[in-house]
Design a protein around this motif. Structure first.
Motif, mmCIF file in Angstrom:
data_model
loop_
_atom_site.group_PDB
_atom_site.id
_atom_site.type_symbol
_atom_site.label_atom_id
_atom_site.label_comp_id
_atom_site.label_asym_id
_atom_site.label_seq_id
_atom_site.Cartn_x
_atom_site.Cartn_y
_atom_site.Cartn_z
ATOM 1 N N ARG A 8 32.498 -2.828 75.711
ATOM 2 C CA ARG A 8 32.338 -1.541 76.397
ATOM 3 C C ARG A 8 31.284 -0.691 75.688
ATOM 4 N NH1 ARG A 8 37.044 2.935 75.965
ATOM 5 N NH2 ARG A 8 35.972 4.727 76.850
ATOM 6 N N TYR A 9 31.328 -0.617 74.362
ATOM 7 C CA TYR A 9 30.353 0.190 73.620
ATOM 8 C C TYR A 9 28.947 -0.379 73.771
ATOM 9 C CZ TYR A 9 34.783 1.256 71.250
ATOM 10 O OH TYR A 9 36.086 1.567 70.973
ATOM 11 N N ILE A 10 28.855 -1.712 73.762
ATOM 12 C CA ILE A 10 27.545 -2.354 73.883
ATOM 13 C C ILE A 10 26.902 -2.021 75.223
ATOM 14 C CG2 ILE A 10 26.367 -4.584 74.094
ATOM 15 C CD1 ILE A 10 28.396 -5.696 72.062
ATOM 16 N N SER A 11 27.704 -2.066 76.278
ATOM 17 C CA SER A 11 27.133 -1.911 77.623
ATOM 18 C C SER A 11 27.127 -0.471 78.124
ATOM 19 C CB SER A 11 27.906 -2.787 78.616
ATOM 20 O OG SER A 11 29.245 -2.339 78.742
ATOM 21 N N TRP A 12 27.705 0.460 77.359
ATOM 22 C CA TRP A 12 27.807 1.865 77.789
ATOM 23 C C TRP A 12 27.363 2.765 76.630
ATOM 24 C CZ3 TRP A 12 33.008 4.081 80.136
ATOM 25 C CH2 TRP A 12 32.719 5.203 80.906
ATOM 26 N N PRO A 13 26.086 2.773 76.299
ATOM 27 C CA PRO A 13 25.596 3.465 75.101
ATOM 28 C C PRO A 13 25.973 4.945 75.068
ATOM 29 C CG PRO A 13 23.855 2.145 76.100
ATOM 30 C CD PRO A 13 24.993 2.156 77.072
ATOM 31 N N GLY A 14 26.489 5.374 73.936
ATOM 32 C CA GLY A 14 26.721 6.795 73.704
ATOM 33 C C GLY A 14 28.078 7.321 74.112
ATOM 34 N N GLN A 15 28.727 6.702 75.101
ATOM 35 C CA GLN A 15 29.985 7.250 75.596
ATOM 36 C C GLN A 15 31.043 7.314 74.497
ATOM 37 O OE1 GLN A 15 33.183 5.839 76.234
ATOM 38 N NE2 GLN A 15 34.004 7.534 77.451
ATOM 39 N N ALA A 16 31.044 6.321 73.632
ATOM 40 C CA ALA A 16 32.057 6.253 72.581
ATOM 41 C C ALA A 16 31.912 7.355 71.540
ATOM 42 C CB ALA A 16 31.996 4.881 71.895
ATOM 43 N N LEU A 17 30.793 8.059 71.534
ATOM 44 C CA LEU A 17 30.545 9.091 70.540
ATOM 45 C C LEU A 17 31.250 10.404 70.863
ATOM 46 C CD1 LEU A 17 26.684 8.561 70.125
ATOM 47 C CD2 LEU A 17 28.528 7.510 68.780
ATOM 48 N N SER A 18 31.663 10.568 72.106
ATOM 49 C CA SER A 18 32.148 11.868 72.546
ATOM 50 C C SER A 18 33.506 12.236 71.952
ATOM 51 C CB SER A 18 32.224 11.901 74.080
ATOM 52 O OG SER A 18 33.032 10.853 74.571
ATOM 53 N N TYR A 19 34.367 11.270 71.733
ATOM 54 C CA TYR A 19 35.763 11.522 71.390
ATOM 55 C C TYR A 19 35.919 12.271 70.064
ATOM 56 C CZ TYR A 19 36.670 7.946 74.965
ATOM 57 O OH TYR A 19 36.711 7.233 76.141
ATOM 58 N N TYR A 20 35.459 11.637 68.999
ATOM 59 C CA TYR A 20 35.739 12.198 67.681
ATOM 60 C C TYR A 20 34.948 13.473 67.429
ATOM 61 C CZ TYR A 20 37.654 11.910 62.976
ATOM 62 O OH TYR A 20 38.373 12.156 61.832
ATOM 63 N N LEU A 21 33.707 13.537 67.895
ATOM 64 C CA LEU A 21 32.929 14.761 67.720
ATOM 65 C C LEU A 21 33.561 15.917 68.490
ATOM 66 C CD1 LEU A 21 29.284 13.346 67.909
ATOM 67 C CD2 LEU A 21 30.575 14.019 65.866
ATOM 68 N N GLY A 22 34.107 15.614 69.680
ATOM 69 C CA GLY A 22 34.795 16.645 70.444
ATOM 70 C C GLY A 22 36.053 17.122 69.747
ATOM 71 N N GLU A 23 36.832 16.195 69.203
ATOM 72 C CA GLU A 23 38.040 16.571 68.472
ATOM 73 C C GLU A 23 37.698 17.430 67.260
ATOM 74 O OE1 GLU A 23 41.887 14.353 66.452
ATOM 75 O OE2 GLU A 23 39.882 13.607 66.015
ATOM 76 N N MET A 24 36.668 17.038 66.523
ATOM 77 C CA MET A 24 36.268 17.818 65.353
ATOM 78 C C MET A 24 35.921 19.249 65.738
ATOM 79 S SD MET A 24 33.919 15.087 63.202
ATOM 80 C CE MET A 24 33.554 16.262 61.888
ATOM 81 N N SER A 25 35.258 19.425 66.870
ATOM 82 C CA SER A 25 34.884 20.762 67.318
ATOM 83 C C SER A 25 36.121 21.611 67.595
ATOM 84 C CB SER A 25 34.015 20.647 68.584
ATOM 85 O OG SER A 25 33.669 21.922 69.074
ATOM 86 N N ILE A 26 37.132 21.021 68.253
ATOM 87 C CA ILE A 26 38.355 21.764 68.575
ATOM 88 C C ILE A 26 39.143 22.080 67.308
ATOM 89 C CG2 ILE A 26 40.566 21.640 69.791
ATOM 90 C CD1 ILE A 26 39.123 19.876 71.891
ATOM 91 N N ILE A 27 39.274 21.104 66.423
ATOM 92 C CA ILE A 27 40.008 21.331 65.167
ATOM 93 C C ILE A 27 39.337 22.423 64.345
ATOM 94 C CG2 ILE A 27 40.562 20.298 62.933
ATOM 95 C CD1 ILE A 27 41.179 17.692 64.403
ATOM 96 N N ASN A 28 38.025 22.375 64.235
ATOM 97 C CA ASN A 28 37.302 23.387 63.452
ATOM 98 C C ASN A 28 37.428 24.774 64.077
ATOM 99 O OD1 ASN A 28 36.484 21.490 61.568
ATOM 100 N ND2 ASN A 28 34.538 21.082 62.590
ATOM 101 N N ALA A 29 37.391 24.818 65.419
ATOM 102 C CA ALA A 29 37.553 26.105 66.106
ATOM 103 C C ALA A 29 38.949 26.673 65.862
ATOM 104 C CB ALA A 29 37.295 25.931 67.597
ATOM 105 N N ARG A 30 39.946 25.798 65.872
ATOM 106 C CA ARG A 30 41.316 26.254 65.624
ATOM 107 C C ARG A 30 41.457 26.776 64.195
ATOM 108 N NH1 ARG A 30 47.048 22.856 66.166
ATOM 109 N NH2 ARG A 30 48.224 24.240 64.791
ATOM 110 N N LYS A 31 40.927 26.045 63.228
ATOM 111 C CA LYS A 31 41.005 26.506 61.833
ATOM 112 C C LYS A 31 40.346 27.873 61.667
ATOM 113 C CE LYS A 31 41.145 21.932 59.635
ATOM 114 N NZ LYS A 31 40.374 20.945 58.816
ATOM 115 N N LYS A 32 39.221 28.036 62.324
ATOM 116 C CA LYS A 32 38.513 29.315 62.249
ATOM 117 C C LYS A 32 39.364 30.436 62.833
ATOM 118 C CE LYS A 32 34.016 31.339 63.508
ATOM 119 N NZ LYS A 32 32.727 31.081 64.229
ATOM 120 N N ALA A 33 40.022 30.167 63.957
ATOM 121 C CA ALA A 33 40.867 31.179 64.592
ATOM 122 C C ALA A 33 42.091 31.483 63.739
ATOM 123 C CB ALA A 33 41.280 30.707 65.981
ATOM 124 N N GLU A 34 42.704 30.465 63.170
ATOM 125 C CA GLU A 34 43.885 30.677 62.321
ATOM 126 C C GLU A 34 43.543 31.528 61.109
ATOM 127 O OE1 GLU A 34 46.515 26.607 63.088
ATOM 128 O OE2 GLU A 34 44.842 26.567 61.662
#
Length: 592
Positions: free
Chosen positions: A516-542
């Protein structure tokens, strides 16, 4: 449904303060608002006429034809969207009202992604190891029909199959001629979803006859028989011949001549193409090298957490030995498909008992837990969720670990995809283009939900906690593997070995995921970077809000916003902090 899953929006955005519908003080519409609204209203109406989104083109809710996808149409689309972008660039963003400013940021990124797809002629590669145009077409046949007009329009749509399939094959030949194809190795066995149709003994045995098997009881018997006969005739006359032609094309012409190279950067204008996919799926301007390093750094942190769990269960051995133990011990695997489905449903119901502590606004729409269709299951992901459905893959049960089901269920059902998407759809006053799916946000939220499961007490054993950590490692590994394959010359074996060494995924899942990663370039990158953004935003708010921080208000704010680029989400949380962390739904009271 899959079309919605596969769509994603590009663009790194800047955002000022934000008004979401129904949540903030109404601002007076400006002349710039009217100018912008005229642009997107006209474009959306045109886009619907092009059948570029999953939307009804008539009162029946069923299209009478399939999209036109020939070269002339594709060139017209590119020219049209380039014209739209020129108009957007003429708008002074600072003069937009706050609510339209967010719409502008999302919409401009969306148009940029559509233009990029046309420029790189992605329509010449309408398949990958995960999905293909013919499987998307077949999925539509599973939607129930409720009245005579829907049935007649569906029959007309079936009759358009030869034209549609022929245009797809013409486009694929053009891609083949310039080396713009999925890698050959990722297409092995993928013709099974075509032969599952061509091998049917009769029209009535195909997936396309599904709507005729159970028809509305209020429909007269004679009309039912008439429609069944017309449906079977359309399948025999148009659908089956199209699939037979496609199968011959795939086996004799297309697959034998697809490219051997794996990297997206080996495609025509490959470096620019891969960077465009990074922008599309992460909504950032990070480079492949930067993302690769993030993945390596995060994997080191997760491995330390894994070691802690191994100590809890008193396992004597190293991580590879523990992973082998998890992959092979029978206690961790369901004996029947029903057991796997029931375990998934049980986790979903456990969440219902926790939801009020973490969310204030609940979506009205429920979801069903159903198995992945047999024709798709061998190459499908372990699960997939969306409005109204949580698909669980019951194929190859020894590859579906029960200790991973809590994390998978939180991701795909609630509070993940089958929860988040309906919440977004229920927000009032938004233009329809806001319903498009942005991977970095949607997948980031779903992965965040897996982590949230530990906080909610959803993991009852250390093994289930390790299942969550393995899934975290799986997504962090994707940052390493995707960039490794498409930018650093990694082989398929290197990618598989990396996942095998760092996650508890079964060998079957690793094989399907890497392809799936070989034939669908870039899609696999969205998950963890998106999670990091939400976690960091939450820490900032807390940290900023202290005792004023309410996790329900934070989650409601993130979900009310809907699918947006990550910089837009981060700016919305800055506004949430500036507003004192208040509940984004006036009139909705949180109960303690």
């Amino acid at each position: 449904m899959e079309k919605k899953f596969n769509a994603a929006i590009a663009g790194a955005c800047m955002l000022l303060c934000l008004n979401t519908a129904g949540a903030a003080t109404a601002a007076k519409a400006s002349p710039a608002d009217a100018q912008f609204k005229a642009i997107y209203t006209q474009e959306w109406k045109w886009r619907m006429s092009q059948k570029q989104e999953d939307d009804e083109d008539s009162d029946s809710g069923v299209s009478t034809s399939l999209p036109r996808i020939d070269l002339a149409t594709q060139q017209q689309r590119q020219a049209y969207w380039e014209g739209v972008m020129k108009k957007l660039n003429g708008i002074q963003e600072a003069r937009l009202s706050p609510s339209e400013r967010i719409n502008y940021q999302v919409y401009k990124a969306q148009i940029a992604a559509l233009i990029a797809a046309q420029q790189f002629r992605e329509y010449e590669k309408p398949l990958n190891a995960d999905t293909a145009f013919w499987s998307n077409f077949a999925s539509g046949a599973r939607r129930p029909l409720t009245n005579e007009k829907q049935y007649r329009d569906y029959i007309k749509q079936l009759s358009d199959t030869p034209r549609y399939f022929n245009e797809e094959m013409v486009n694929m030949r053009a891609g083949l001629a310039r080396g713009f194809t999925p890698p050959k190795v990722t297409l092995v066995g993928r013709d099974g979803s075509i032969s599952s149709v061509t091998d049917a003994k009769s029209a009535q045995d195909t997936v396309f006859y599904t709507p005729f098997k159970k028809m509305p009881a209020t429909m007269p018997a004679a009309l039912q028989e008439e429609l069944r006969a017309a449906g079977a005739k359309a399948i025999d006359s148009y659908v089956l011949p199209s699939y037979r032609t496609l199968l011959k094309f795939m086996r004799e012409e297309y697959v034998p001549h697809t490219r051997e190279e794996l990297a997206a950067e080996s495609l025509p204008d490959g470096k620019a193409y891969y960077q465009s996919k990074i922008v599309e799926f992460t909504t950032t301007s990070l480079t492949a090298d930067q993302i690769h390093q993030v993945g390596l750094d995060e994997m080191a942190k997760i491995r330390a957490e894994m070691t802690d769990v191994m100590k809890q269960v008193n396992f004597e051995g190293d991580l590879p030995a523990f992973l082998q133990f998890l992959r092979t011990d029978p206690r961790f695997y369901a004996k029947t498909p029903d057991e796997l489905l029931m375990r998934s449903a049980w986790v979903a119901k456990k969440f219902d008992g926790k939801v009020a502590q973490y969310f204030g606004y609940l979506p009205r729409r429920r979801f069903a837990v159903i198995p992945v269709p047999d024709d798709q299951a061998p190459f499908y992901t372990s699960g997939r969720g969306g409005p109204g459905v949580y698909l669980v893959n019951t194929y190859n049960l020894p590859s579906r670990a029960l200790y991973s089901m809590p994390a998978l269920t939180l991701h795909e059902s609630a509070p993940g995809h089958a929860f988040q998407m309906p919440v977004a759809l229920e927000q009032k006053g938004r233009p329809p283009f806001r319903n498009a799916y942005i991977s970095a946000y949607g997948e980031g939220w779903a992965l965040y939900c897996e982590r949230l499961g530990a906080e909610m007490g959803m993991y009852e054993t250390p093994y289930e906690t390790f299942g969550m950590l393995s899934y975290q490692a799986w997504r962090a590994s994707r940052l390493v593997v995707d960039t490794g394959i498409h930018s650093k010359g990694w082989t398929r074996k290197q990618a598989r070995d990396y996942l095998h060494a760092n996650t508890a995924l079964s060998d079957h899942e690793i094989e399907t995921e890497v392809d799936r990663y070989i034939s669908w370039p870039g899609q696999a990158l969205s998950y963890y970077l998106g999670e990091m953004s939400i976690i960091n935003a939450r820490k900032k708010a807390e940290q900023a809000l202290g005792q004023k921080f309410d996790i329900r208000a934070f989650h409601d704010t993130v979900l009310q916003l809907g699918s947006v680029p990550l910089p837009v989400l981060e700016a919305r949380i800055d506004q949430f902090i500036a507003d004192g962390g208040k509940n984004p739904y006036p009139g909705l009271e949180y109960t303690n």
